[in-house]
Design an enzyme around this catalytic site. Structure first.
Site, PDB file in Angstrom:
ATOM      1  N   GLU A  55     -10.862  95.324  52.927  1.00  0.00           N
ATOM      2  CA  GLU A  55     -10.301  94.438  51.905  1.00  0.00           C
ATOM      3  C   GLU A  55     -10.871  94.763  50.526  1.00  0.00           C
ATOM      4  O   GLU A  55     -12.079  94.972  50.369  1.00  0.00           O
ATOM      5  CB  GLU A  55     -10.625  92.987  52.264  1.00  0.00           C
ATOM      6  N   LYS A  83      -2.284  87.955  51.180  1.00  0.00           N
ATOM      7  CA  LYS A  83      -3.206  87.127  51.952  1.00  0.00           C
ATOM      8  C   LYS A  83      -2.858  85.647  51.814  1.00  0.00           C
ATOM      9  O   LYS A  83      -2.726  85.117  50.705  1.00  0.00           O
ATOM     10  CB  LYS A  83      -4.630  87.389  51.464  1.00  0.00           C
ATOM     11  N   CYS A 109      -9.382  89.239  56.233  1.00  0.00           N
ATOM     12  CA  CYS A 109     -10.677  88.583  56.056  1.00  0.00           C
ATOM     13  C   CYS A 109     -10.670  87.099  56.442  1.00  0.00           C
ATOM     14  O   CYS A 109     -10.648  86.758  57.611  1.00  0.00           O
ATOM     15  CB  CYS A 109     -11.160  88.792  54.627  1.00  0.00           C
TER      16      CYS A 109
END
Length: 264
Positions: free
Chosen positions: A40, A111, A146
């Site tokens: 990431e 995300k 994440c």
């Protein structure tokens, strides 16, 4: 399949363009792998919030260009981690890019769960809305990033969309490393899927990174785990194990709660 997770070190003294060239070379070195995964926000560092705006790029920006070329030259599927994307309306997103072996952009994912508890990424970036899967020749990949790892309902949604392998790039902090491995194994077990979780090494804005990229099989067994420094973690795995596991132990068919029932 052979997967290579590139646990890139992100350090403040390396210019972004220099790191971009270095990472492209690392990707090219993985010729022979089927899938290569980056972490990431490896261009900026996941905790380098003050750099997000300055280093943000359009979807088809310099990272897209460099990674598409590297994927094509290596002949690999490439999950190029994520970059700070600046959309046409000026909104920033934490956006993952997935390239085919020909260098075409196969998918992008913004995300959904932003980290920061009303600061940092949570206020600087917009939230994605769409679940994303990518069909590779031997498996269907579900994409998450994440902090998404803490939200099992996202992974259930990806399973309902056909995912058999989860790819999770991250910039996970060292102080919560125990959670990283625990959650990766939990998402694998409860969804009877592979998890390929690729973290960063180094220090982002004073925050030491966990490293310890990990590959977990559908029974929750760790097939391979990296250390704390920059490292290439390569592992061979059999995607057919997912269907076999779900067949022999059909727990997903006994789901009761949730709007969507899994395919039978």
């Amino acid at each position: 399949m052979r997967a290579s997770l590139l646990q890139v070190a992100v350090n403040e003294d390396e210019p972004v363009e220099s790191r971009r060239r270095r990472v492209a070379a690392l990707v090219r070195d993985q010729a022979g792998a089927d899938l290569v995964v980056l972490p990431e926000l490896w261009t900026t560092g996941a905790f380098a919030y003050e750099a997000f705006g300055a280093e943000a790029e359009p979807l088809e920006g310099p990272t897209h260009e460099a990674m598409a070329k590297a994927a094509s030259e290596a002949g690999v599927w490439l999950h190029a981690g994520s970059v700070p994307e600046r959309a046409a309306d000026g909104t920033l997103y934490n956006t993952s890019l997935v390239f085919s072996p020909s260098g075409e952009l196969a998918a992008s994912y913004r995300k959904i769960h932003r980290f920061g508890f009303d600061k940092g990424e949570a206020v600087l970036m917009g939230a994605g809305e769409d679940l994303v899967t990518v069909r590779l020749p031997d498996t269907v990949v579900g994409v998450a990033t994440c902090y998404d790892l803490r939200f099992p309902e996202l992974f259930r949604g990806l399973v309902d969309a056909g995912a058999e392998t989860f790819v999770v790039p991250a910039g996970w902090p060292e102080r919560r490393r125990a959670h990283w491995t625990l959650l990766a194994r939990a998402r694998a077990v409860e969804n009877q899927a592979y998890v390929l979780a690729c973290g960063t090494a180094g220090t982002h804005a004073g925050v030491p990174q966990a490293g310890h990229s990990v590959v977990v099989d559908p029974w929750g067994e760790v097939l391979a785990e990296a250390g704390s420094g920059e490292e290439v973690l390569t592992v061979d795995f059999d995607p057919a194990t997912v269907a076999g596991t779900r067949d022999r132990f059909p727990a997903l068919k006994d789901r009761v709660l949730g709007l969507d029932r899994p395919r039978r």
